[in-house]
Design a protein around this motif. Structure first.
Motif, mmCIF file in Angstrom:
data_model
loop_
_atom_site.group_PDB
_atom_site.id
_atom_site.type_symbol
_atom_site.label_atom_id
_atom_site.label_comp_id
_atom_site.label_asym_id
_atom_site.label_seq_id
_atom_site.Cartn_x
_atom_site.Cartn_y
_atom_site.Cartn_z
ATOM 1 N N LEU A 62 0.832 -1.213 0.000
ATOM 2 C CA LEU A 62 0.000 0.000 0.000
ATOM 3 C C LEU A 62 0.869 1.266 0.000
ATOM 4 C CD1 LEU A 62 -2.851 -0.975 2.500
ATOM 5 C CD2 LEU A 62 -3.007 -0.795 0.016
ATOM 6 N N CYS A 63 2.002 1.220 0.689
ATOM 7 C CA CYS A 63 2.908 2.376 0.701
ATOM 8 C C CYS A 63 3.399 2.674 -0.722
ATOM 9 C CB CYS A 63 4.100 2.122 1.616
ATOM 10 S SG CYS A 63 3.688 2.197 3.360
ATOM 11 N N LEU A 64 3.737 1.619 -1.463
ATOM 12 C CA LEU A 64 4.172 1.801 -2.855
ATOM 13 C C LEU A 64 3.044 2.381 -3.691
ATOM 14 C CD1 LEU A 64 6.198 -1.491 -3.499
ATOM 15 C CD2 LEU A 64 7.102 0.830 -3.244
ATOM 16 N N LYS A 65 1.844 1.833 -3.496
ATOM 17 C CA LYS A 65 0.667 2.275 -4.253
ATOM 18 C C LYS A 65 0.383 3.762 -4.005
ATOM 19 C CE LYS A 65 -4.319 1.590 -4.017
ATOM 20 N NZ LYS A 65 -5.366 0.805 -3.345
ATOM 21 N N TYR A 66 0.480 4.193 -2.750
ATOM 22 C CA TYR A 66 0.144 5.573 -2.405
ATOM 23 C C TYR A 66 1.348 6.534 -2.482
ATOM 24 C CZ TYR A 66 -4.463 4.149 -0.605
ATOM 25 O OH TYR A 66 -5.739 3.678 -0.467
ATOM 26 N N GLY A 67 2.532 5.990 -2.742
ATOM 27 C CA GLY A 67 3.710 6.855 -2.874
ATOM 28 C C GLY A 67 4.191 7.464 -1.562
ATOM 29 N N VAL A 68 4.094 6.693 -0.469
ATOM 30 C CA VAL A 68 4.635 7.154 0.817
ATOM 31 C C VAL A 68 5.685 6.159 1.313
ATOM 32 C CG1 VAL A 68 2.532 8.379 1.503
ATOM 33 C CG2 VAL A 68 2.813 5.969 2.161
ATOM 34 N N LYS A 69 6.520 6.633 2.228
ATOM 35 C CA LYS A 69 7.510 5.726 2.838
ATOM 36 C C LYS A 69 7.009 5.328 4.222
ATOM 37 C CE LYS A 69 11.934 6.153 0.758
ATOM 38 N NZ LYS A 69 12.612 7.343 0.258
ATOM 39 N N PRO A 70 7.172 4.061 4.601
ATOM 40 C CA PRO A 70 6.822 3.677 5.970
ATOM 41 C C PRO A 70 7.846 4.280 6.937
ATOM 42 C CG PRO A 70 7.774 1.822 4.783
ATOM 43 C CD PRO A 70 7.699 2.952 3.806
ATOM 44 N N ALA A 71 7.381 5.163 7.813
ATOM 45 C CA ALA A 71 8.306 5.970 8.625
ATOM 46 C C ALA A 71 9.075 5.170 9.674
ATOM 47 C CB ALA A 71 7.520 7.101 9.306
ATOM 48 N N PHE A 72 8.502 4.057 10.117
ATOM 49 C CA PHE A 72 9.176 3.305 11.198
ATOM 50 C C PHE A 72 10.294 2.418 10.651
ATOM 51 C CE2 PHE A 72 4.798 3.078 13.546
ATOM 52 C CZ PHE A 72 4.859 4.439 13.788
ATOM 53 N N ARG A 73 10.192 2.029 9.382
ATOM 54 C CA ARG A 73 11.203 1.116 8.824
ATOM 55 C C ARG A 73 12.580 1.775 8.889
ATOM 56 N NH1 ARG A 73 12.192 -3.366 6.013
ATOM 57 N NH2 ARG A 73 10.032 -4.009 5.815
ATOM 58 N N GLY A 74 13.494 1.094 9.573
ATOM 59 C CA GLY A 74 14.853 1.620 9.697
ATOM 60 C C GLY A 74 15.034 2.569 10.876
ATOM 61 N N TYR A 75 13.921 3.006 11.496
ATOM 62 C CA TYR A 75 14.044 3.920 12.642
ATOM 63 C C TYR A 75 14.601 3.143 13.830
ATOM 64 C CZ TYR A 75 13.013 7.494 16.088
ATOM 65 O OH TYR A 75 13.134 8.429 17.089
ATOM 66 N N ASN A 76 15.743 3.564 14.315
ATOM 67 C CA ASN A 76 16.482 2.810 15.341
ATOM 68 C C ASN A 76 16.699 1.360 14.918
ATOM 69 O OD1 ASN A 76 16.683 5.009 17.071
ATOM 70 N ND2 ASN A 76 14.798 4.498 18.164
ATOM 71 N N GLY A 77 16.665 1.125 13.604
ATOM 72 C CA GLY A 77 16.882 -0.228 13.085
ATOM 73 C C GLY A 77 15.637 -1.090 13.018
ATOM 74 N N ASN A 106 7.440 -2.494 8.382
ATOM 75 C CA ASN A 106 6.692 -1.315 7.927
ATOM 76 C C ASN A 106 5.734 -0.786 8.973
ATOM 77 O OD1 ASN A 106 7.757 -1.534 5.253
ATOM 78 N ND2 ASN A 106 6.374 -3.274 4.944
ATOM 79 N N ILE A 107 5.228 -1.692 9.824
ATOM 80 C CA ILE A 107 4.161 -1.353 10.772
ATOM 81 C C ILE A 107 4.407 -2.107 12.076
ATOM 82 C CG2 ILE A 107 2.670 -3.241 9.884
ATOM 83 C CD1 ILE A 107 0.254 -1.306 10.285
ATOM 84 N N CYS A 108 3.892 -1.593 13.173
ATOM 85 C CA CYS A 108 3.965 -2.310 14.446
ATOM 86 C C CYS A 108 2.631 -3.013 14.669
ATOM 87 C CB CYS A 108 4.226 -1.353 15.601
ATOM 88 S SG CYS A 108 5.781 -0.465 15.464
ATOM 89 N N THR A 109 2.692 -4.316 14.953
ATOM 90 C CA THR A 109 1.494 -5.124 15.195
ATOM 91 C C THR A 109 1.596 -5.714 16.604
ATOM 92 O OG1 THR A 109 2.636 -7.016 14.189
ATOM 93 C CG2 THR A 109 1.202 -5.723 12.745
ATOM 94 N N SER A 110 0.770 -5.225 17.516
ATOM 95 C CA SER A 110 0.875 -5.644 18.923
ATOM 96 C C SER A 110 -0.424 -6.327 19.340
ATOM 97 C CB SER A 110 1.139 -4.428 19.808
ATOM 98 O OG SER A 110 2.249 -3.689 19.312
#
Ligand code: MG
Length: 248
Positions: A47-62, A66-70
């Motif tokens: 969906l990020c590719l489709k909408y042209g956005v970057k997943p902000a958490f990916r790579g943040y502090n490693g 793409n998403i947090c699932t708790s």
């Protein structure tokens, strides 16, 4: 210092926030018994590719997803996995951030899959309502502590615990900007809000105690006593008289 965003920057964050909300809704609809949290992660990546956005958490502090699932007793930062399959009755929190035209937005939802029990229903309702109890205090000239106290009071009045070791935050060019925004506090204390500040307000609550521990995966925070937990978050902008939710 809390940065003040220009009207143009807020317009960008509103656009990004709108895309975030759309992705989060699609991810929620996708979450069904038999789906692994790793499937949700890949679905969101597409969906990020489709909408042209970057997943902000990916790579943040490693962070490697793409998403947090708790799920259930997991509070936040749940690491998606192909081994973690959703079952009917699970309480699911999805926390997601997007980077769009240089600005981040952040939001989270908690919902139950299949039939929710009474405690799950109450946790979902209380975490949302505590967010809006805090929002009632947001306007230019208010103290940040006014917001924190209102959130805490609502949660504790309903008999749940406020997670202490995790907090909301300023947001903009960076996913986590000054200030730290605890979900507990005292009115009349803390930074004074000004028009154009953008904040991620995110109550995290627990059924029993607020103590937490880090799971063996090194990312996922879980309640120490195994009680259920819920999370709700929006990125908001402070206005003269109140606030605007940017992630809807
Ligand atoms: Mg956040």
């Amino acid at each position: 210092m809390i940065t003040i965003k220009t009207k143009k920057e807020i317009d960008i964050m509103r656009e990004g926030g709108h895309i975030l909300a759309a992705i989060l809704k699609e991810a929620r609809d996708y979450t069904k018994p038999g789906i692994a949290t790793g499937d949700i992660d890949r679905f969101v990546g597409r969906l990020c590719l489709k909408y042209g956005v970057k997943p902000a958490f990916r790579g943040y502090n490693g962070f490697p997803a793409n998403i947090c699932t708790s799920l259930n007793d997991e509070i936040v930062h749940g690491l998606p996995s192909d081994k973690r399959v959703i079952h009917s009755g699970d309480l699911v929190s999805l926390d997601f951030g997007v980077l769009y035209r240089g600005f981040n937005t952040d939001a989270a939802i908690t919902f139950s899959v299949g039939k929710a029990n009474a405690t799950e229903k109450k946790l979902i309702k209380v975490v949302q309502k505590s967010f809006f109890a805090g929002m009632k205090k947001v306007r230019a000239g208010a103290h940040l502590g006014d917001v924190s106290e209102a959130i805490q009071k609502y949660i504790e009045k309903e008999g749940f615990a406020v997670i202490r070791n995790l907090a909301g935050h300023g947001i903009g060019k960076e996913i986590h900007e000054y200030p730290v925004i605890p979900n507990f506090g005292k009115k009349g204390t803390g930074d004074i809000l000004k028009e154009g500040m953008v904040l991620a307000i995110e109550p995290m609550i627990a059924e029993k105690g607020f103590e937490l521990k880090l799971d063996t995966d090194g990312w996922t925070y879980i309640t120490a006593d195994g009680g259920l937990s819920a999370h709700f978050e929006h990125t908001i902008c402070v206005t003269k008289r109140g606030y605007e939710i940017l992630t809807q």
